[in-house]
Motif scaffolding. Sequence first.
Motif, PDB file in Angstrom:
ATOM      1  N   GLY A   1      44.049-123.949-106.687  1.00  0.00           N
ATOM      2  CA  GLY A   1      45.135-123.207-105.770  1.00  0.00           C
ATOM      3  C   GLY A   1      45.844-122.220-105.757  1.00  0.00           C
ATOM      4  N   ARG A   2      45.912-122.193-107.056  1.00  0.00           N
ATOM      5  CA  ARG A   2      46.821-120.834-107.588  1.00  0.00           C
ATOM      6  C   ARG A   2      46.746-119.687-107.187  1.00  0.00           C
ATOM      7  NH1 ARG A   2      46.925-118.487-112.704  1.00  0.00           N
ATOM      8  NH2 ARG A   2      45.265-119.390-113.258  1.00  0.00           N
ATOM      9  N   LEU A   3      48.070-119.109-106.805  1.00  0.00           N
ATOM     10  CA  LEU A   3      48.347-117.111-106.456  1.00  0.00           C
ATOM     11  C   LEU A   3      48.394-116.819-107.550  1.00  0.00           C
ATOM     12  CD1 LEU A   3      48.739-118.368-103.171  1.00  0.00           C
ATOM     13  CD2 LEU A   3      46.576-117.603-103.529  1.00  0.00           C
ATOM     14  N   GLN A   4      47.743-115.140-107.955  1.00  0.00           N
ATOM     15  CA  GLN A   4      47.947-114.553-108.969  1.00  0.00           C
ATOM     16  C   GLN A   4      48.039-112.950-108.036  1.00  0.00           C
ATOM     17  OE1 GLN A   4      44.508-113.905-111.668  1.00  0.00           O
ATOM     18  NE2 GLN A   4      46.385-113.536-113.014  1.00  0.00           N
ATOM     19  N   THR A   5      49.058-112.115-108.365  1.00  0.00           N
ATOM     20  CA  THR A   5      48.859-110.353-108.196  1.00  0.00           C
ATOM     21  C   THR A   5      47.620-109.745-108.763  1.00  0.00           C
ATOM     22  OG1 THR A   5      51.185-110.598-107.217  1.00  0.00           O
ATOM     23  CG2 THR A   5      50.150-108.202-107.471  1.00  0.00           C
ATOM     24  N   ASP A   6      46.595-108.821-107.936  1.00  0.00           N
ATOM     25  CA  ASP A   6      46.006-108.387-108.810  1.00  0.00           C
ATOM     26  C   ASP A   6      46.279-107.145-109.320  1.00  0.00           C
ATOM     27  OD1 ASP A   6      42.614-107.849-108.743  1.00  0.00           O
ATOM     28  OD2 ASP A   6      43.988-105.401-108.258  1.00  0.00           O
ATOM     29  N   GLN A   7      46.075-106.658-110.276  1.00  0.00           N
ATOM     30  CA  GLN A   7      46.934-105.505-110.693  1.00  0.00           C
ATOM     31  C   GLN A   7      46.623-103.602-110.596  1.00  0.00           C
ATOM     32  OE1 GLN A   7      45.027-105.411-115.095  1.00  0.00           O
ATOM     33  NE2 GLN A   7      45.949-106.432-115.929  1.00  0.00           N
ATOM     34  N   SER A   8      45.968-103.862-109.315  1.00  0.00           N
ATOM     35  CA  SER A   8      45.491-102.104-108.483  1.00  0.00           C
ATOM     36  C   SER A   8      46.867-102.533-107.255  1.00  0.00           C
ATOM     37  CB  SER A   8      44.308-102.089-108.199  1.00  0.00           C
ATOM     38  OG  SER A   8      43.700-103.305-107.176  1.00  0.00           O
ATOM     39  N   SER A   9      47.241-103.739-106.953  1.00  0.00           N
ATOM     40  CA  SER A   9      48.222-103.975-106.017  1.00  0.00           C
ATOM     41  C   SER A   9      49.094-102.696-105.371  1.00  0.00           C
ATOM     42  CB  SER A   9      48.944-105.167-105.241  1.00  0.00           C
ATOM     43  OG  SER A   9      47.291-106.518-105.486  1.00  0.00           O
ATOM     44  N   SER A  10      49.360-102.515-106.807  1.00  0.00           N
ATOM     45  CA  SER A  10      50.907-101.853-106.542  1.00  0.00           C
ATOM     46  C   SER A  10      50.556-100.491-106.510  1.00  0.00           C
ATOM     47  CB  SER A  10      51.168-101.748-108.157  1.00  0.00           C
ATOM     48  OG  SER A  10      50.264-100.726-108.580  1.00  0.00           O
ATOM     49  N   LEU A  11      49.111 -99.747-106.419  1.00  0.00           N
ATOM     50  CA  LEU A  11      49.138 -98.348-105.374  1.00  0.00           C
ATOM     51  C   LEU A  11      48.336 -98.907-104.206  1.00  0.00           C
ATOM     52  CD1 LEU A  11      45.535 -98.227-107.588  1.00  0.00           C
ATOM     53  CD2 LEU A  11      47.327 -97.101-108.700  1.00  0.00           C
TER      54      LEU A  11
ATOM     55  N   ALA B   1      42.022 -95.858-106.686  1.00  0.00           N
ATOM     56  CA  ALA B   1      42.092 -96.829-107.987  1.00  0.00           C
ATOM     57  C   ALA B   1      41.898 -98.435-107.696  1.00  0.00           C
ATOM     58  CB  ALA B   1      42.666 -96.569-108.884  1.00  0.00           C
ATOM     59  N   VAL B   2      42.200 -98.475-106.417  1.00  0.00           N
ATOM     60  CA  VAL B   2      42.269 -99.900-106.323  1.00  0.00           C
ATOM     61  C   VAL B   2      40.592-101.296-106.327  1.00  0.00           C
ATOM     62  CG1 VAL B   2      42.244-100.939-103.428  1.00  0.00           C
ATOM     63  CG2 VAL B   2      43.943 -99.395-103.765  1.00  0.00           C
ATOM     64  N   GLN B   3      40.669-102.130-105.861  1.00  0.00           N
ATOM     65  CA  GLN B   3      39.678-102.531-106.516  1.00  0.00           C
ATOM     66  C   GLN B   3      38.312-102.559-104.980  1.00  0.00           C
ATOM     67  OE1 GLN B   3      39.858-107.223-106.931  1.00  0.00           O
ATOM     68  NE2 GLN B   3      38.463-107.078-107.112  1.00  0.00           N
ATOM     69  N   HIS B   4      37.581-102.218-106.235  1.00  0.00           N
ATOM     70  CA  HIS B   4      36.276-101.173-104.725  1.00  0.00           C
ATOM     71  C   HIS B   4      35.161-102.663-104.094  1.00  0.00           C
ATOM     72  CE1 HIS B   4      34.552-100.799-109.799  1.00  0.00           C
ATOM     73  NE2 HIS B   4      33.926-101.700-108.892  1.00  0.00           N
ATOM     74  N   THR B   5      36.123-103.266-103.049  1.00  0.00           N
ATOM     75  CA  THR B   5      35.458-104.224-102.603  1.00  0.00           C
ATOM     76  C   THR B   5      34.853-104.432-101.171  1.00  0.00           C
ATOM     77  OG1 THR B   5      36.630-105.580-101.980  1.00  0.00           O
ATOM     78  CG2 THR B   5      36.126-106.087-104.218  1.00  0.00           C
TER      79      THR B   5
ATOM     80  N   ARG C   1      40.471 -89.601 -91.712  1.00  0.00           N
ATOM     81  CA  ARG C   1      41.978 -91.099 -91.881  1.00  0.00           C
ATOM     82  C   ARG C   1      42.199 -92.291 -92.141  1.00  0.00           C
ATOM     83  NH1 ARG C   1      45.045 -90.299 -86.582  1.00  0.00           N
ATOM     84  NH2 ARG C   1      45.655 -91.815 -85.873  1.00  0.00           N
ATOM     85  N   LEU C   2      43.059 -92.392 -92.627  1.00  0.00           N
ATOM     86  CA  LEU C   2      42.365 -93.153 -94.445  1.00  0.00           C
ATOM     87  C   LEU C   2      44.600 -93.937 -93.764  1.00  0.00           C
ATOM     88  CD1 LEU C   2      41.647 -95.435 -96.999  1.00  0.00           C
ATOM     89  CD2 LEU C   2      42.174 -92.996 -97.859  1.00  0.00           C
ATOM     90  N   ASP C   3      44.526 -95.566 -93.632  1.00  0.00           N
ATOM     91  CA  ASP C   3      45.891 -95.885 -93.666  1.00  0.00           C
ATOM     92  C   ASP C   3      45.712 -97.363 -94.801  1.00  0.00           C
ATOM     93  OD1 ASP C   3      48.521 -96.389 -92.813  1.00  0.00           O
ATOM     94  OD2 ASP C   3      47.443 -97.690 -90.917  1.00  0.00           O
ATOM     95  N   VAL C   4      47.045 -97.426 -95.151  1.00  0.00           N
ATOM     96  CA  VAL C   4      47.384 -98.817 -96.060  1.00  0.00           C
ATOM     97  C   VAL C   4      48.404 -99.926 -95.002  1.00  0.00           C
ATOM     98  CG1 VAL C   4      48.473 -99.860 -98.222  1.00  0.00           C
ATOM     99  CG2 VAL C   4      47.141 -97.502 -98.455  1.00  0.00           C
ATOM    100  N   LEU C   5      48.180-101.141 -94.878  1.00  0.00           N
ATOM    101  CA  LEU C   5      48.997-102.237 -94.309  1.00  0.00           C
ATOM    102  C   LEU C   5      48.853-102.774 -95.345  1.00  0.00           C
ATOM    103  CD1 LEU C   5      49.812-103.899 -92.262  1.00  0.00           C
ATOM    104  CD2 LEU C   5      47.627-105.311 -92.623  1.00  0.00           C
ATOM    105  N   ASN C   6      50.033-102.471 -96.257  1.00  0.00           N
ATOM    106  CA  ASN C   6      50.959-103.089 -97.345  1.00  0.00           C
ATOM    107  C   ASN C   6      51.409-104.721 -97.112  1.00  0.00           C
ATOM    108  OD1 ASN C   6      51.245-103.244-100.223  1.00  0.00           O
ATOM    109  ND2 ASN C   6      53.669-101.801-100.006  1.00  0.00           N
ATOM    110  N   ARG C   7      50.520-105.192 -96.917  1.00  0.00           N
ATOM    111  CA  ARG C   7      50.669-107.285 -97.146  1.00  0.00           C
ATOM    112  C   ARG C   7      49.284-107.370 -96.925  1.00  0.00           C
ATOM    113  NH1 ARG C   7      52.406-110.092 -91.780  1.00  0.00           N
ATOM    114  NH2 ARG C   7      51.080-112.007 -92.223  1.00  0.00           N
ATOM    115  N   VAL C   8      49.693-108.420 -98.002  1.00  0.00           N
ATOM    116  CA  VAL C   8      48.699-109.220 -98.082  1.00  0.00           C
ATOM    117  C   VAL C   8      48.172-110.634 -97.018  1.00  0.00           C
ATOM    118  CG1 VAL C   8      48.022-111.614 -99.701  1.00  0.00           C
ATOM    119  CG2 VAL C   8      49.447-110.313-100.990  1.00  0.00           C
TER     120      VAL C   8
END
Length: 354
Positions: free
Chosen positions: A132-142, A154-158, A196-203
């Motif tokens: 259940g532990r949650l961990q920030t991904d290294q690419s999140s800051s991008l 460079a954001v995780q390609h999923t 048209r590329l957008d980002v929702l900077n929210r988990v």
Amino acid sequence: MDVLLTVVVPVYAVEGYLHQCLDSIRAGLTPAENASVEVLAVDDASPDSCPAMLDDYADQHGGDLRVLHLTSNVGLGLARNAGLAEARGRYIWFVDSDDVLPAGSVRAVLARLRETEPDVLLIDHLRMHEDGRLQTDQSSSLLDGPPDRNRLIAVQHTAWNRIMRREFLDKHELRFPAGWYEDVPFSNPVLIAAERLDVLNRVCYHYRIGRSGAITATRSQRHFEAFTQWDRCYAWLDSADVDPALRIRVFTLMISHLLVVAGNESRVHPSHRREFFREIAALYRRHRPAGYLPPAGAAGIKHRLVAADSYPMYAALRAGYRVAGLRRRGTQRTPVVSRDIPSPPQRVKTTSIP
């Protein structure tokens, strides 16, 4: 009401996680929001109780779940394609059936899609361990700042961290190939082709890691399929008008990705690591773009060893890093944490939702 979002959930051998995933998708939605979302579960001929679980869930929840039963197992990528072909929503979100959407995620995504109407919307995620532990991904800051394709590549390609307009996918004929690492030749072109590329900077996603039976935790020769998938990605790049600087970014990420796979004990057996490294070196020679320079630091050293096809030096370097890491862990004292002192909260980015 018009269906704005189809959540496609491929299902295979996840009976211990399935209900949690499905429940998380519609949790907290108002009736109007709920009507804007359809959930389409694709049973990829799952050998456990998942097919019956899906049918029971659909019976209990009325029209909140559509189920598509495939007659034979086709794998994750082709199961996603099957769901895409049946989707009615204007946007598609591929959610893996062992993962979880945190509260408010679908509401936030719906609001942002209506606000900006992008081709592709990127979201943030946390890595979720089995305890259940949650961990920030290294690419999140991008994800911070205005959308910048050269940074966001460079954001995780999923598939699950990007919500895509269905007409955009059809226009560019973007579909998943068969095999492992099917995200590589799909998710990278999706990001590059988007006007048209957008980002929702929210988990908005909790990605489960370390699950027994998951591809990323399975030693197999099938990890060599990553090379075929990267070749497919480059076939698409060669057919598209891609900025040279972006091609360099993709190349750097490709080599780094494959080195991560090579060094992962849970994926590549030590007896196959030399062969895997040789394949990385061959891919390097096939696709190295003009103007490419290795990255700085330790990563750059590894890239140079790949360029030289020097497995003995790579193996020695890797062994040195492992010994140094063990020594560091051995000298670190384990802190004693009082049960009366709460643990610091996990980082969860939030956005105001209208």
